[in-house]
Design a protein around this motif. Sequence first.
Motif, short mmCIF file in Angstrom:
data_model
loop_
_atom_site.label_atom_id
_atom_site.label_comp_id
_atom_site.label_asym_id
_atom_site.label_seq_id
_atom_site.Cartn_x
_atom_site.Cartn_y
_atom_site.Cartn_z
N ASP A 116 0.80 -1.22 0.00
CA ASP A 116 0.00 0.00 0.00
C ASP A 116 0.84 1.27 0.00
O ASP A 116 0.57 2.21 -0.75
CB ASP A 116 -0.93 0.01 1.22
CG ASP A 116 -2.01 -1.05 1.13
OD1 ASP A 116 -2.21 -1.60 0.04
OD2 ASP A 116 -2.65 -1.34 2.17
N GLY A 117 1.86 1.31 0.86
CA GLY A 117 2.68 2.52 0.98
C GLY A 117 3.38 2.87 -0.32
O GLY A 117 3.35 4.02 -0.78
N TYR A 118 4.00 1.86 -0.93
CA TYR A 118 4.71 2.11 -2.18
C TYR A 118 3.75 2.30 -3.35
O TYR A 118 4.10 2.97 -4.33
CB TYR A 118 5.71 0.99 -2.46
CG TYR A 118 7.00 1.18 -1.70
CD1 TYR A 118 8.00 2.00 -2.19
CD2 TYR A 118 7.20 0.58 -0.46
CE1 TYR A 118 9.17 2.21 -1.49
CE2 TYR A 118 8.37 0.77 0.25
CZ TYR A 118 9.35 1.59 -0.27
OH TYR A 118 10.50 1.80 0.44
N ALA A 119 2.56 1.77 -3.25
CA ALA A 119 1.55 2.02 -4.28
C ALA A 119 1.18 3.50 -4.31
O ALA A 119 0.98 4.09 -5.39
CB ALA A 119 0.31 1.17 -4.04
N VAL A 120 1.10 4.12 -3.12
CA VAL A 120 0.82 5.56 -3.06
C VAL A 120 1.97 6.33 -3.70
O VAL A 120 1.75 7.28 -4.48
CB VAL A 120 0.61 6.02 -1.60
CG1 VAL A 120 0.53 7.55 -1.53
CG2 VAL A 120 -0.66 5.41 -1.03
N ILE A 121 3.20 5.93 -3.41
CA ILE A 121 4.36 6.59 -4.02
C ILE A 121 4.32 6.44 -5.54
O ILE A 121 4.58 7.40 -6.28
CB ILE A 121 5.67 5.99 -3.46
CG1 ILE A 121 5.81 6.34 -1.98
CG2 ILE A 121 6.88 6.51 -4.25
CD1 ILE A 121 6.98 5.67 -1.30
N MET A 122 3.97 5.25 -6.02
CA MET A 122 3.87 5.03 -7.45
C MET A 122 2.74 5.88 -8.06
O MET A 122 2.85 6.36 -9.19
CB MET A 122 3.63 3.55 -7.76
CG MET A 122 4.80 2.63 -7.47
SD MET A 122 6.30 3.04 -8.38
CE MET A 122 7.33 3.66 -7.03
N GLY A 123 1.67 6.08 -7.30
CA GLY A 123 0.59 6.96 -7.76
C GLY A 123 1.07 8.39 -7.90
O GLY A 123 0.74 9.08 -8.88
N ILE A 157 -1.82 13.02 -0.44
CA ILE A 157 -2.96 13.12 0.47
C ILE A 157 -4.14 12.32 -0.09
O ILE A 157 -4.76 11.51 0.62
CB ILE A 157 -3.37 14.59 0.69
CG1 ILE A 157 -2.29 15.32 1.49
CG2 ILE A 157 -4.72 14.68 1.42
CD1 ILE A 157 -2.48 16.83 1.55
N GLY A 158 -4.45 12.54 -1.36
CA GLY A 158 -5.54 11.80 -1.98
C GLY A 158 -5.28 10.31 -2.01
O GLY A 158 -6.17 9.50 -1.78
N GLY A 159 -4.02 9.93 -2.29
CA GLY A 159 -3.66 8.51 -2.35
C GLY A 159 -3.79 7.81 -1.02
O GLY A 159 -4.31 6.68 -0.94
N VAL A 160 -3.32 8.45 0.04
CA VAL A 160 -3.41 7.85 1.39
C VAL A 160 -4.88 7.68 1.78
O VAL A 160 -5.28 6.62 2.31
CB VAL A 160 -2.67 8.72 2.42
CG1 VAL A 160 -3.00 8.27 3.84
CG2 VAL A 160 -1.16 8.65 2.18
#
Length: 200
Positions: A116-123, A157-160
């Motif tokens: 999840d954390g790295y998915a947000v970074i990739m987003g 912010i939106g990703g989290v």
Amino acid sequence: MNFIQVIMYCGIFVFAGTGALKARTHQMDIFGGFVIAFATAYGGGTIRDLLIGAHPVNWINDYLALGLVVGAVIIVSFFETNQIRFRRTIFFTDAIGLGLFTVTGIERSLAATINDGYAVIMGVITATFGGLLADILCGEKPDLLKRGELYATACAIGGVIYILLKKMGIEYNLGLFICICIVVGVRIYSIRNRVRLPEV
């Protein structure tokens, strides 16, 4: 075609239009417009796919995506307005593109078993690195690196919040829509109200 694909194609069209508008502000010809539009629409997704090991990268063999880029450039080439309206249009299309590509990048990363954390970074990378590349090609200081601006921060912010909503079991399409609205809303609010991050 599922909803996330619709969002992805909308994002490609919006970012391609943003890139074409940016090329016009630098008085580029139609070829230059295609280069900047292509970089803006595909840059972030390409870097994301290379980082997560997705092969081929998202735009290879996708004629619809290519057609959207071509269409966006042609439309912009017939669209005339003054420089102030141009910059306002670029800002709003860029904000919308940020929201669309943030959720696209997160979902593609999650599908590749990224946590999840790295998915947000990739987003965030998906949403911002195309604009970063386009700004560099245009010789501008990238929005991503401007002092204090909530650019990548809006995506984060939106990703989290999107990941948290998924954990809570919110309906899939509604979660996507909320994420897009949050990213666009934070970006617009931060500029209009001069909200800035603290300096290092």
